[in-house]
Design an enzyme around this catalytic site. Structure first.
Site, PDB file in Angstrom:
ATOM      1  N   CYS A  48     -24.623  -4.996   9.442  1.00 12.94           N
ATOM      2  CA  CYS A  48     -24.742  -3.840   8.541  1.00 12.94           C
ATOM      3  C   CYS A  48     -26.119  -3.865   7.900  1.00 12.94           C
ATOM      4  CB  CYS A  48     -23.655  -3.917   7.476  1.00 12.94           C
ATOM      5  SG  CYS A  48     -23.897  -2.731   6.142  1.00 12.94           S
ATOM      6  N   CYS A  84     -25.964  -3.348  -0.559  1.00 13.27           N
ATOM      7  CA  CYS A  84     -24.529  -3.315  -0.829  1.00 13.27           C
ATOM      8  C   CYS A  84     -23.958  -4.701  -0.569  1.00 13.27           C
ATOM      9  CB  CYS A  84     -23.853  -2.290   0.088  1.00 13.27           C
ATOM     10  SG  CYS A  84     -22.055  -2.287  -0.041  1.00 13.27           S
ATOM     11  N   CYS A 131     -18.995  -6.054   1.298  1.00  9.76           N
ATOM     12  CA  CYS A 131     -18.374  -6.762   2.425  1.00  9.76           C
ATOM     13  C   CYS A 131     -18.899  -8.191   2.445  1.00  9.76           C
ATOM     14  CB  CYS A 131     -18.689  -6.046   3.733  1.00  9.76           C
ATOM     15  SG  CYS A 131     -17.882  -4.447   3.842  1.00  9.76           S
ATOM     16  N   CYS A 190     -22.062   3.877   6.017  1.00  8.83           N
ATOM     17  CA  CYS A 190     -21.244   2.654   5.879  1.00  8.83           C
ATOM     18  C   CYS A 190     -20.356   2.464   7.113  1.00  8.83           C
ATOM     19  CB  CYS A 190     -20.384   2.764   4.618  1.00  8.83           C
ATOM     20  SG  CYS A 190     -19.138   1.457   4.527  1.00  8.83           S
ATOM     21  N   GLN A 196      -2.313   3.239   2.368  1.00  6.03           N
ATOM     22  CA  GLN A 196      -2.858   2.001   2.926  1.00  6.03           C
ATOM     23  C   GLN A 196      -4.214   2.319   3.576  1.00  6.03           C
ATOM     24  OE1 GLN A 196      -1.355  -0.872   2.392  1.00  6.03           O
ATOM     25  NE2 GLN A 196       0.748  -0.324   1.928  1.00  6.03           N
ATOM     26  N   GLU A 256       8.477   4.942  -7.512  1.00  4.53           N
ATOM     27  CA  GLU A 256       7.010   4.959  -7.567  1.00  4.53           C
ATOM     28  C   GLU A 256       6.580   5.657  -8.855  1.00  4.53           C
ATOM     29  OE1 GLU A 256       4.054   4.196  -5.853  1.00  4.53           O
ATOM     30  OE2 GLU A 256       3.118   5.461  -7.374  1.00  4.53           O
ATOM     31  N   ASN A 276       6.093  -3.710  -2.743  1.00  3.21           N
ATOM     32  CA  ASN A 276       4.686  -3.647  -2.299  1.00  3.21           C
ATOM     33  C   ASN A 276       3.831  -3.273  -3.510  1.00  3.21           C
ATOM     34  OD1 ASN A 276       2.743  -1.420  -0.142  1.00  3.21           O
ATOM     35  ND2 ASN A 276       2.403  -3.548  -0.608  1.00  3.21           N
ATOM     36  N   CYS A 298      -1.135  -7.368  -1.223  1.00  2.00           N
ATOM     37  CA  CYS A 298      -2.571  -7.371  -0.911  1.00  2.00           C
ATOM     38  C   CYS A 298      -3.265  -8.458  -1.719  1.00  2.00           C
ATOM     39  CB  CYS A 298      -3.179  -5.998  -1.193  1.00  2.00           C
ATOM     40  SG  CYS A 298      -2.988  -5.495  -2.899  1.00  2.00           S
TER      41      CYS A 298
HETATM   42  C1  LIG Z   1       0.021  -1.219  -2.902  1.00  2.00           C
HETATM   43  S1  LIG Z   1       0.569   0.377  -3.317  1.00  2.00           S
HETATM   44  C2  LIG Z   1       1.955   0.523  -2.252  1.00  2.00           C
HETATM   45  C3  LIG Z   1       2.256   1.896  -1.731  1.00  2.00           C
HETATM   46  C4  LIG Z   1       3.259   2.033  -0.628  1.00  2.00           C
HETATM   47  N1  LIG Z   1       4.210   0.968  -0.538  1.00  2.00           N
HETATM   48  C5  LIG Z   1       2.588   2.270   0.712  1.00  2.00           C
HETATM   49  O1  LIG Z   1       2.881   1.575   1.687  1.00  2.00           O
HETATM   50  O2  LIG Z   1       1.720   3.171   0.776  1.00  2.00           O
HETATM   51  C6  LIG Z   1       1.266   0.138  -4.887  1.00  2.00           C
HETATM   52  C7  LIG Z   1       1.921   1.376  -5.472  1.00  2.00           C
HETATM   53  O3  LIG Z   1       2.566   1.018  -6.689  1.00  2.00           O
HETATM   54  C8  LIG Z   1       2.479   2.108  -7.588  1.00  2.00           C
HETATM   55  N2  LIG Z   1       2.766   1.537  -8.913  1.00  2.00           N
HETATM   56  C9  LIG Z   1       1.919   0.896  -9.755  1.00  2.00           C
HETATM   57  N3  LIG Z   1       2.584   0.475 -10.845  1.00  2.00           N
HETATM   58  C10 LIG Z   1       3.888   0.838 -10.691  1.00  2.00           C
HETATM   59  C11 LIG Z   1       5.050   0.660 -11.465  1.00  2.00           C
HETATM   60  N4  LIG Z   1       5.011   0.021 -12.638  1.00  2.00           N
HETATM   61  N5  LIG Z   1       6.220   1.151 -11.011  1.00  2.00           N
HETATM   62  C12 LIG Z   1       6.268   1.819  -9.824  1.00  2.00           C
HETATM   63  N6  LIG Z   1       5.187   2.019  -9.042  1.00  2.00           N
HETATM   64  C13 LIG Z   1       4.003   1.538  -9.466  1.00  2.00           C
HETATM   65  C14 LIG Z   1       1.101   2.654  -7.341  1.00  2.00           C
HETATM   66  O4  LIG Z   1       1.007   3.989  -7.787  1.00  2.00           O
HETATM   67  C15 LIG Z   1       0.979   2.527  -5.813  1.00  2.00           C
HETATM   68  O5  LIG Z   1       1.420   3.691  -5.174  1.00  2.00           O
END
Ligand SMILES: C[S@@+](CC[C@H](N)C(=O)[O-])C[C@H]1O[C@@H](n2cnc3c(N)ncnc32)[C@H](O)[C@@H]1O
Length: 375
Positions: free
Chosen positions: A3, A11, A14, A87, A211, A261, A306, A333
Site C-alpha cells: 500500500c 495512513c 493497517c 485505499c 459486517q 437490537e 454478537n 470481534c
Molecule cells: C457486532 S454488531 C452485530 C450485528 C449483527 N449480529 C450482524 O451480524 O450484523 C453489534 C450490534 O449490537 C448493537 N448493540 C449495541 N449495544 C446494544 C445493546 N445494549 N442492546 C442491543 N443491541 C446493541 C449494535 O447496534 C450493533 O448492531
C-alpha cells in the site's frame, strides 16, 4: 499486499500491511487459541480466510481540503485532510465511486468541514457496497443548510454513478469525534440496500451495523446456521442482532427466532428482510439485549450473541450462566472480551471455535464459538 499510503506513512490503519497474509492468519489463530486457553472439549475448525485486499464493503471517509479539491480519507495531526481514495482494502466498487463522489462535492459546492476552525459543512462521506454492486452513499453534513444543494446535484451524481441507489444526507451538528449524527434525510426514493448473503437476502438502511467483509460474513452466517441446525432448538434468541443476519439464517420450520437490537433502523431492516423471505416465526424487537434477557419469563433453548467490542458484560453473562440455556453461539470481534465473558460462564463450555479473518491487514479478527452447557 502493498500500500503506497502505508509505505509513505500517510495512513497507519493497517498495522499488518507488509506481513505475508498466511502469517497474519496464523498469528490471529494463535492469539485466539491462547486467549481462550486449554479447553478439554474444544475443537478448532480451520480459519476462514479472506481476499487480502478489496474486502471492505464500507468506507468511512473524512472530507477535508477545499470545495475544488476535496480530500476523502483521514485527518492528519493538525486536522488537515489526507486523501486515501485509492485505499486498497476497500472493494473495487467503492474505490471507483470515491473520485465520482469527490466531483459531486465540487459541483454541489459543499465546503469541507475544517476541524481546527470549526467552519464548513461536509464532514464525512460513508459508502457501502452491496455484493450486487449497488451502493449506499451518505453525506454527513453539519447542518440542513446544504441539503438543497446536495438534492440538486443528485441527478448528476446518479448519472455518473448509477449504482448509487440509496443516497442520504446525515446531520451531525455537534463538534464531536463521531462519524455520523442521528438525523437522516433520504434523497433517493430507495432507502434500503439489499445485501444478499447466500441463503438469505439481508436489507441495510442507514444507521445500521453491517459486517465489514461480505464474503466472510456469509461464511460466518453459514457456520452458525449449521451449528444451530445440529443443536435443533425450538426457541432461539439473536441478541445484538443488527439487521438480523444470524436470526434470519437460523430460521427453520417449527423454530421460533427472536432478534433484539438497540438500533430501531436495523430492526426495521431485519423485519422487512423477514417479510420478504416469508419467515413468519422470526420476530425482532428494538431494545437493550441485557434488559430483554433479564425481563424474559422463560429462557430459550439457544442464544446467539454478537456484541460490540466491549463484549456482553457482567449482567448478561451472569444471566446466561444461570439461565439453563443449553447452547450459546458467541461471535466476537474482540477475543479479549470474549475470553473474559467465557471465563465468567464456566457452565457453558466451548466445543467448537473458528477464526474468520474479517479484517485482513489489521490486527482485528472475528472468532465464533459454540458453547454447550455441561452436565
Ligand atoms: C457486532 S454488531 C452485530 C450485528 C449483527 N449480529 C450482524 O451480524 O450484523 C453489534 C450490534 O449490537 C448493537 N448493540 C449495541 N449495544 C446494544 C445493546 N445494549 N442492546 C442491543 N443491541 C446493541 C449494535 O447496534 C450493533 O448492531
Amino acid at each position: 499486499m502493498q500500500c503506497s499510503y502505508s509505505d509513505a506513512g500517510a495512513c497507519r490503519s493497517c498495522t499488518l500491511m507488509g506481513t505475508p497474509y498466511p502469517r497474519q492468519v496464523e498469528a490471529k489463530e494463535q492469539r485466539c487459541r491462547e486467549l481462550l486457553g486449554e479447553q478439554p472439549m474444544l475443537q478448532w475448525l480451520p480459519a476462514v480466510r479472506s481476499a487480502e485486499s478489496g474486502y471492505r464493503n464500507k468506507a468511512k471517509m473524512v472530507v477535508g481540503g477545499t470545495v475544488r479539491r476535496p480530500t476523502l480519507g483521514i485527518l492528519d495531526a493538525g486536522g488537515r485532510g489526507v486523501d486515501l481514495r485509492r485505499c486498497g482494502v476497500c472493494t473495487p466498487g467503492i474505490r471507483a465511486a470515491l473520485p465520482v463522489i469527490a466531483r459531486s462535492i465540487t459541483r454541489a459546492g459543499l465546503e469541507p468541514y475544517d476541524v481546527p476552525t470549526r467552519r464548513g459543512e461536509l464532514k464525512n462521506v460513508l459508502v457501502t457496497e452491496s455484493p450486487t454492486g449497488e451502493l449506499m452513499v451518505r453525506f454527513v453534513l453539519r447542518s440542513r443548510q446544504r441539503v438543497g444543494a446536495l438534492r440538486r446535484e443528485l441527478p448528476n451524481l446518479q448519472r455518473e454513478l448509477p449504482q448509487a441507489v440509496v443516497v442520504t444526507a446525515n446531520l451531525l451538528p455537534e463538534h464531536r469525534a463521531v462519524v455520523e449524527g442521528e438525523e437522516e434525510v433520504p434523497l433517493t426514493e430507495r432507502t434500503t440496500l439489499p445485501m444478499p448473503m447466500g441463503a438469505v437476502d439481508l436489507d441495510l438502511r442507514p444507521q445500521s451495523f453491517f459486517q465489514t467483509n461480505s464474503p466472510v460474513a456469509r461464511a460466518l452466517y453459514a457456520q452458525v446456521a449449521e451449528w444451530v441446525d445440529e443443536a435443533a432448538p425450538a426457541d432461539v434468541w439473536d441478541l445484538y442482532c443488527g439487521v438480523g443476519g444470524f436470526a434470519l439464517h437460523c430460521a427453520a420450520p417449527g423454530r421460533r427466532v427472536t432478534g433484539v437490537e438497540v438500533s430501531a433502523e436495523a430492526v426495521e431492516s431485519a423485519r422487512s428482510a423477514a417479510r420478504a423471505a416469508g419467515l413468519r416465526d422470526v420476530g425482532f424487537l428494538a431494545g437493550d439485549a441485557t434488559r430483554f434477557a433479564l425481563d424474559a419469563a422463560e429462557a430459550p433453548d439457544l442464544v446467539v450473541v454478537n456484541p460490540p467490542r466491549r463484549g456482553i458484560g457482567a449482567e448478561l453473562r451472569g444471566w446466561l450462566e444461570r439461565s439453563g440455556v443449553r447452547h450459546v453461539v458467541y461471535s466476537s470481534c474482540n477475543p479479549v472480551t470474549l475470553a473474559a465473558d467465557l471465563a465468567a460462564m464456566p457452565s457453558l463450555r466451548p466445543v467448537h471455535a473458528r477464526v474468520l479473518d474479517m479484517f485482513p491487514q489489521t490486527e482485528h479478527v472475528e472468532v465464533v464459538t459454540l458453547l454447550e452447557r455441561s452436565g
